[in-house]
Design a protein around this motif. Structure first.
Motif, short mmCIF file in Angstrom:
data_model
loop_
_atom_site.label_atom_id
_atom_site.label_comp_id
_atom_site.label_asym_id
_atom_site.label_seq_id
_atom_site.Cartn_x
_atom_site.Cartn_y
_atom_site.Cartn_z
N GLN A 281 0.84 -1.20 0.00
CA GLN A 281 0.00 0.00 0.00
C GLN A 281 0.88 1.25 0.00
OE1 GLN A 281 -3.38 0.04 2.58
NE2 GLN A 281 -3.47 2.27 2.69
N GLN A 282 2.04 1.17 0.65
CA GLN A 282 2.96 2.31 0.67
C GLN A 282 3.40 2.66 -0.75
OE1 GLN A 282 6.45 1.72 3.07
NE2 GLN A 282 7.34 3.72 2.53
N PHE A 283 3.66 1.63 -1.57
CA PHE A 283 4.05 1.87 -2.96
C PHE A 283 2.93 2.57 -3.71
CE2 PHE A 283 4.37 0.84 -7.44
CZ PHE A 283 5.72 0.97 -7.71
N ALA A 284 1.69 2.11 -3.47
CA ALA A 284 0.53 2.71 -4.15
C ALA A 284 0.38 4.18 -3.75
CB ALA A 284 -0.73 1.93 -3.81
N GLU A 285 0.49 4.46 -2.46
CA GLU A 285 0.35 5.84 -2.00
C GLU A 285 1.51 6.72 -2.48
OE1 GLU A 285 -0.11 5.38 2.19
OE2 GLU A 285 -2.21 4.71 2.03
N GLU A 286 2.68 6.12 -2.58
CA GLU A 286 3.84 6.84 -3.13
C GLU A 286 3.60 7.20 -4.60
OE1 GLU A 286 8.39 5.68 -4.27
OE2 GLU A 286 7.67 4.97 -2.32
N ALA A 287 2.97 6.29 -5.34
CA ALA A 287 2.66 6.54 -6.75
C ALA A 287 1.72 7.73 -6.88
CB ALA A 287 2.04 5.30 -7.38
N MET A 288 0.70 7.77 -6.02
CA MET A 288 -0.30 8.84 -6.12
C MET A 288 0.26 10.19 -5.70
SD MET A 288 -3.89 7.10 -5.04
CE MET A 288 -3.32 6.51 -3.46
N ALA A 289 1.37 10.18 -4.99
CA ALA A 289 1.98 11.44 -4.55
C ALA A 289 2.93 12.02 -5.59
CB ALA A 289 2.72 11.23 -3.24
N GLN A 290 3.07 11.35 -6.73
CA GLN A 290 4.09 11.73 -7.70
C GLN A 290 3.66 12.85 -8.66
OE1 GLN A 290 7.38 10.64 -7.78
NE2 GLN A 290 6.63 9.96 -5.78
N GLY A 291 2.42 13.33 -8.54
CA GLY A 291 1.97 14.36 -9.47
C GLY A 291 1.46 13.73 -10.76
N ASN A 292 0.91 14.58 -11.62
CA ASN A 292 0.25 14.08 -12.84
C ASN A 292 1.18 13.29 -13.74
OD1 ASN A 292 -2.05 15.42 -11.97
ND2 ASN A 292 -1.52 17.29 -13.06
N THR A 293 2.36 13.84 -14.01
CA THR A 293 3.26 13.16 -14.94
C THR A 293 3.85 11.91 -14.33
OG1 THR A 293 5.05 14.63 -14.21
CG2 THR A 293 3.85 15.25 -16.20
N GLY A 294 4.19 11.96 -13.04
CA GLY A 294 4.79 10.79 -12.40
C GLY A 294 3.86 9.60 -12.36
N ILE A 295 2.60 9.85 -11.93
CA ILE A 295 1.66 8.74 -11.81
C ILE A 295 1.36 8.11 -13.16
CG2 ILE A 295 -0.47 10.08 -12.06
CD1 ILE A 295 -1.74 8.43 -9.91
N THR A 296 1.37 8.91 -14.21
CA THR A 296 0.99 8.41 -15.54
C THR A 296 2.15 7.78 -16.28
OG1 THR A 296 -0.65 10.18 -15.66
CG2 THR A 296 -0.13 9.03 -17.71
N PHE A 297 3.23 8.52 -16.41
CA PHE A 297 4.31 8.09 -17.30
C PHE A 297 5.40 7.27 -16.61
CE2 PHE A 297 2.51 11.95 -19.23
CZ PHE A 297 2.09 11.41 -20.43
N VAL A 298 5.41 7.27 -15.28
CA VAL A 298 6.40 6.46 -14.56
C VAL A 298 5.73 5.25 -13.91
CG1 VAL A 298 8.10 6.41 -12.69
CG2 VAL A 298 7.91 8.44 -14.16
N TYR A 299 4.77 5.50 -13.03
CA TYR A 299 4.19 4.40 -12.26
C TYR A 299 3.24 3.54 -13.08
CZ TYR A 299 6.34 5.72 -7.89
OH TYR A 299 7.27 5.96 -6.91
#
Length: 498
Positions: A281-299
């Motif tokens: 769950q920590q990984f999931a919450e970390e993904a959502m904290a990455q901002g628009n570009t991070g969550i989409t193009f990285v995670y």
């Protein structure tokens, strides 16, 4: 068909174009993250209320201005609010074009990632270090980012070049149903993954006590203002091509609900995928904290590699992103084109001028993510100012007069009550609260340099750029008012409803 007589071929075509205008990348990459970070279910309730309090009333007001005047934003403000307020229409156009300059860059990213997906770049076993390296390599290679920005402007420009019925309407009738089909396919795959239920719980969390948190309401109104296209000048422009008896209330309600539906389906794709495929769950919450570009193009790029047929799902997702971006980029270009057409420049030339300017002025955003983030910050707040200006024009004209004599035409499917006048009248209060909160936040980010005009997201950079645009718009007020041709007689063609 002359440029003065262009018209939507059907109500369905107009609605598809308008829904496409509303559904953009903000629905797909921003909504899921913001909803999850702000309580899920309570945020959705607040966001739905914001739809009726801010977005739909503003869309109706824009449609009134465009249809009654028959002109783009500059001429619409001249004729509806008065010649001395022409500068407000110039502001609306400049803000919309300011967003267009970097929005085509975002569409270019989506096209790039679509090509990466279909070429098999996202391989099983990749971690976020690998997908982040792909993102960093792409965004720090100007030849690539500028190339895909160019491709995005070419595609959108060619559609606008063909006109309203053969270009925008024809493309929208294909794009919008396709977009919904792709999103639904991606959502079905995401919610059928083992562990996806946790993502749905996150999205639809029923803890209503969170509605007492003022930040949820601020974020909900911000999302509604950004995602529906309210205040962009889109509907002022698209309404120019509608029939005089087109149902304003019904059409704007459909636009608002279409935008909501698109965002919810995107949320049901992104959040279940993140929670189902995250190791913790920590990984999931970390993904959502990455901002628009991070969550989409990285995670998400990494998570797709863990799905069976991951590249196919990634291609569907990024293809949907590209279509969503295109459907919003089209009206941005059309806002500029329509204003040039009002000054006597024929559509094809106007399209070339706007597309070339869009490409050239978008290059800095394609070159630098820092510059792009600055423009996104400044002109996102600029949209709220545009909404305030539309509300001012409607209040000046007379809210009840607009509601009774323009919106509630005889034969309209939906009769709009006094709630519309009340909410539009409260726009100045909404504006002060939302904009004040945003600018206050910026002073906490830069406690010592909040005034600096070249900080990425500072109070100072907003005031600096706003001052330049407003000063130029005021200086050109009379020249532009005289340059724009004659519109419709706004005192005629009104049907009173008792």
């Amino acid at each position: 068909m002359s440029q003065k007589n262009e018209q939507w071929g059907s109500r369905w075509g107009f609605i598809m174009a308008a829904v496409g205008m509303a559904i953009g990348t903000g629905n797909i990459w921003r909504f899921p993250r913001v909803a999850a970070q702000n309580g899920g279910g309570p945020f959705i309730i607040a966001w739905t209320i914001a739809l009726f309090v801010w977005a739909i009333p503003l869309l109706m007001g824009e449609m009134v201005m465009g249809r009654k005047t028959g002109l783009g934003t500059i001429g619409a403000f001249r004729d509806f609010a008065g010649k001395k307020y022409t500068w407000m229409g110039t502001w609306v156009a400049v803000v919309c074009l300011g967003i267009m300059f970097y929005y085509s860059v975002v569409m270019g990213w989506c096209i790039k990632y679509f090509t990466l997906a279909i070429s098999g770049t996202f391989k099983p076993g990749m971690d976020t270090v690998a997908t982040e390296a792909i993102w960093d390599t792409f965004t720090t290679t100007p030849s690539q980012t500028i190339l895909f920005h160019f491709i995005a402007m070419i595609i959108a420009g060619l559609i606008i070049y063909r006109g309203v019925t053969k270009g925008i309407e024809k493309a929208s009738k294909i794009m919008i149903p396709t977009l919904f089909i792709l999103l639904v396919l991606a959502a079905i795959r995401a919610i059928t993954l083992p562990g996806a239920a946790q993502g749905l719980e996150y999205l639809f969390n029923p803890d209503l006590s969170m509605l007492t948190d003022h930040n949820i309401w601020i974020q909900a109104f911000t999302q509604a203002a950004w995602s529906t296209g309210a205040g962009w000048g889109f509907i002022i422009t698209y309404a120019v091509y509608t029939k005089q008896k087109e149902d304003i209330g019904g059409n704007c309600l459909i636009m608002g609900f279409g935008d909501h539906l698109g965002a919810l389906v995107a949320g049901m794709t992104v959040l279940p995928a993140i929670f189902a495929l995250s190791s913790t769950q920590q990984f999931a919450e970390e993904a959502m904290a990455q901002g628009n570009t991070g969550i989409t193009f990285v995670y998400l790029s990494q998570l797709f590699t863990e799905m069976p047929l991951g590249n196919l799902i990634a291609a569907i997702f990024f293809g949907a992103m590209a279509l969503a971006a295109l459907s919003s980029l089209l009206p941005m270009i059309e806002v500029g084109v329509r204003n040039l057409m009002d000054m006597g420049i024929e559509r094809k030339k106007a399209t070339i001028y706007i597309a070339v300017a869009g490409f050239i002025l978008g290059v800095p955003s394609a070159y630098s993510l820092h510059f792009m983030d600055n423009q996104d910050w400044v002109w996102s707040i600029g949209l709220l100012v545009s909404g305030l200006f539309v509300a001012f024009a409607l209040i000046k004209f007379g809210l009840e007069k607009v509601r009774k004599e323009v919106i509630n035409l005889e034969g309209a499917d939906f009769k709009i009550g006094k709630w519309w006048s009340v909410f539009v009248g409260l726009f100045p209060v909404f504006f002060v609260v939302i904009t004040g909160w945003w600018l206050y936040q910026s002073t906490t980010w830069y406690p010592d340099t909040w005034w600096h005009p070249f900080e990425k997201e500072s109070f100072g950079t907003v005031i600096f750029q706003f001052t330049i645009v407003i000063a130029a718009a005021l200086a050109l007020n009379n020249w532009l008012a005289n340059k724009v041709g004659k519109g419709r007689d706004i005192t005629k063609g009104i049907t009173k409803v008792k």
